[in-house]
Design a protein around this motif. Structure first.
Motif, short mmCIF file in Angstrom:
data_model
loop_
_atom_site.label_atom_id
_atom_site.label_comp_id
_atom_site.label_asym_id
_atom_site.label_seq_id
_atom_site.Cartn_x
_atom_site.Cartn_y
_atom_site.Cartn_z
N LYS A 188 0.91 -1.19 -0.02
CA LYS A 188 0.01 -0.02 -0.01
C LYS A 188 0.95 1.08 0.17
O LYS A 188 0.65 2.21 -0.87
CB LYS A 188 -0.99 -0.13 1.18
N THR A 189 1.70 1.28 0.98
CA THR A 189 2.82 2.36 1.00
C THR A 189 3.53 2.66 -0.26
O THR A 189 3.72 3.67 -0.95
CB THR A 189 3.67 2.38 2.28
N HIS A 190 3.88 1.51 -0.96
CA HIS A 190 4.76 1.66 -2.01
C HIS A 190 4.07 2.31 -3.14
O HIS A 190 4.34 3.18 -3.90
CB HIS A 190 5.23 -0.01 -2.32
N ILE A 206 -2.83 10.05 2.94
CA ILE A 206 -2.61 9.91 4.26
C ILE A 206 -2.56 8.24 4.49
O ILE A 206 -3.49 7.60 3.79
CB ILE A 206 -3.80 10.33 5.22
N ASP A 207 -1.43 7.73 4.93
CA ASP A 207 -1.38 6.48 5.02
C ASP A 207 -1.89 5.78 6.28
O ASP A 207 -1.70 6.35 7.35
CB ASP A 207 0.24 6.05 5.12
N ASP A 208 -2.29 4.37 6.12
CA ASP A 208 -2.86 3.91 7.33
C ASP A 208 -3.90 4.73 8.07
O ASP A 208 -3.94 4.91 9.39
CB ASP A 208 -1.72 3.58 8.28
N VAL A 209 -5.02 4.99 7.66
CA VAL A 209 -6.03 5.88 8.23
C VAL A 209 -6.89 5.18 9.31
O VAL A 209 -7.40 5.70 10.29
CB VAL A 209 -7.06 6.60 7.20
N ILE A 223 4.65 -9.58 1.54
CA ILE A 223 5.94 -9.21 0.84
C ILE A 223 7.03 -8.47 1.68
O ILE A 223 8.05 -8.57 1.44
CB ILE A 223 5.53 -8.25 -0.21
N ARG A 224 6.69 -7.65 2.83
CA ARG A 224 7.72 -7.12 3.78
C ARG A 224 8.26 -8.19 4.25
O ARG A 224 9.61 -8.16 4.42
CB ARG A 224 6.89 -6.31 4.71
N GLU A 225 7.52 -9.50 4.82
CA GLU A 225 8.32 -10.45 5.51
C GLU A 225 9.43 -11.19 4.71
O GLU A 225 10.48 -11.73 4.73
CB GLU A 225 7.36 -11.32 5.96
MG MG Z 1 2.24 0.80 4.80
#
Ligand code: MG
Ligand code: ADP
Length: 469
Positions: free
Chosen positions: A179-181, A235-238, A334-336
């Motif tokens: 999402k952040t990506h 806005i990330d992670d609302v 994916i982060r993991e």
């Molecule tokens: Mg994120």
């Protein structure tokens, strides 16, 4: 393992260089090596001041910290964060902040409050400076697949036009799925094409933090102006705004003002607007009024492709076999997967050898252990029913009394944490329930584990029995 004072000092210098003085002072300066060492040679314990700070530090700086600590102790390590409040009263603050409706002053540890008072920078500067975009998070570096298709297409569409195509764009999905990506990718692209458009990316924690700070400093007007002066607001992670009433209210007004001014808004969250219980109805419907796109874990083939792409960026030799092994065995997010790859890359540099599957298995034992247990959904249901002394049939039934519903939620939670089944699959196993019911159960139980030691104990016990069965 113990970190010497000298090593810690050099870490501090290194961190300042990496994140910049102001972010270092705001978030990292209070960290200390924890005196209560657990004796492990692979773990370094770091003390943080509060739960909020721990969440923040882990979310934003855990990779950097791991990299830095690995450098100073000259071996790959894991970092453990333990909460050590400076005083009991601070513990109070943390708890008070969790209550619904309480304005959350947790961001201000005593040192931070002092820094905030001393900091001359106006809000806008703090916001723009604090959240630099990650240059690696571009569209080119994002591997597209059916699991992210809609979100990816919408993101590109928004990035390529200065018309309002969807407003807001709301991307939701579990942690570590990109999402952040995607959000950063939109920002990069817009700034490349329209260098003068003002793009503001903030995490919702930062939004809340700045809002509270502006309340304290009596400059809420600046705060409002700041947000309303942007062209594109991200806005990330609302989900972190949900439940914090004052911030939610302000967010709502900002949101409306921007929509009225025909400014683009992009939001992400770990769930869709209608799954966010703590939102007021009008905010919920507002959030969902543009395009809502879910992202999921990509399939094996895509996971492998992502591994290859990341390995390339790391300059790491990654065999097809190893990529397959990782893609097959790490199915959380994916982060993991990326974390695993980073660890392997660090090790490869250290021993100056390519990593074999055997070695990877050894080095990633902690990550693989979690998904390698073969626990079935049936088994979970059976054990949980036994444990709470209810009938297995009640796992499927529609009875909603709490003494049935709670164990059922615990079972759903365990199905998610101990198996690799998806939310819809788990829903089907529980009498054809909707996937959102399962997601809700998982969230609920996670919450209970935090709040209620007896539930935490139950869950731990069940996890143990199930995974050693
Ligand atoms: Mg994120
Ligand atoms: P989220 O914000 O959803 O928690 P992130 O955007 O931080 O997740 O992604 C976590 C990591 O996984 C990042 O390093 C990101 O680059 C990577 N990642 C996730 N999905 C993809 C993808 N489809 N292609 C390439 N990298 C990805």
């Amino acid at each position: 393992m113990q970190v010497t004072e000298q090593q810690w000092l050099s870490l501090k210098e290194w961190l300042k260089g990496r994140v910049g003085e102001s972010d270092y002072n705001a978030w990292l300066s209070h960290l200390k090596p924890d005196h209560d060492d657990d004796g492990s040679e692979h773990t370094v314990r770091v003390a943080v001041a509060s739960k909020f700070m721990r969440e923040w530090v882990v979310r934003h700086y855990s990779e950097i910290l791991r990299e830095g600590i690995t450098k100073i102790v000259q071996r790959p390590v894991d970092v453990d964060y333990v909460i050590r409040s400076a005083s009991d009263s601070m513990g109070e603050v943390t708890r008070a902040g969790k209550q619904k409706g309480a304005v959350q002053p947790t961001a201000a540890t005593p040192t931070q409050a002092a820094q905030a008072a001393a900091a001359p920078s106006p809000i806008i500067e703090g916001l723009y400076k604090g959240n630099t975009l990650d240059p690696r998070y571009t569209f080119e570096n994002f591997v597209e697949s059916s699991s992210t298709r809609l979100a990816y297409a919408a993101a590109q569409r928004i990035a390529e036009t200065d018309d309002l195509v969807y407003n807001p764009l709301f991307i939701h999905g579990g942690v570590g799925l990109g999402k952040t990506h995607l959000m950063h990718a939109i920002a990069h692209h817009i700034l490349e094409n329209w260098p003068n458009r003002r793009v503001l990316y903030v995490s919702s924690e930062k939004f809340v933090y700045q809002f509270i700070r502006s309340l304290k400093d009596h400059n809420t007007l600046d705060f409002k102006e700041t947000f309303r002066s942007v062209d594109v607001l991200m806005i990330d992670d609302v989900q972190f705004i949900a439940g914090k009433d004052a911030s939610q209210e302000e967010f709502f007004h900002t949101f409306n003002a921007l929509v009225d001014m025909r400014k683009q808004i992009i939001l992400t969250a770990d769930r869709s607007p209608h799954e966010m219980d703590d939102l007021t109805d009008r905010l919920r419907s507002r959030l969902g009024s543009g395009l809502t796109a879910a992202i999921h874990l990509p399939d094996l083939e895509t996971r492998i492709a992502i591994m290859h792409k990341k390995a390339e960026a790391l300059n790491m030799e990654l065999s097809d076999k190893l990529a397959y092994f990782l893609g097959e065995n790490i199915t959380t997010n994916i982060r993991e997967l990326e974390g695993a790859l980073n660890r392997l890359a660090a090790h490869a540099t250290l021993i100056q050898q390519d990593i074999t599957v055997d070695l990877a298995q050894d080095l990633l034992r902690d990550l693989l252990g979690r998904v390698n247990r073969v626990v079935t959904l049936d088994e979970v249901q059976k054990k949980v029913a036994e444990f709470y002394q209810i009938k297995i049939a009640d796992m499927h039934s529609s009875r909603r009394s709490r003494n049935i519903a709670r164990p059922r939620q615990v079972a759903m939670y365990l199905c998610k944490s101990l198996t690799v089944k998806s939310f819809p699959e788990i829903g089907r196993a529980f009498g054809g329930r909707d996937h959102t019911t399962v997601m809700h159960a998982v969230n609920k139980v996670e919450e209970l584990i935090e709040k209620d030691p007896s539930i935490a104990e139950d869950v731990r016990l069940l996890e143990k029995t199930l995974s050693s069965a």
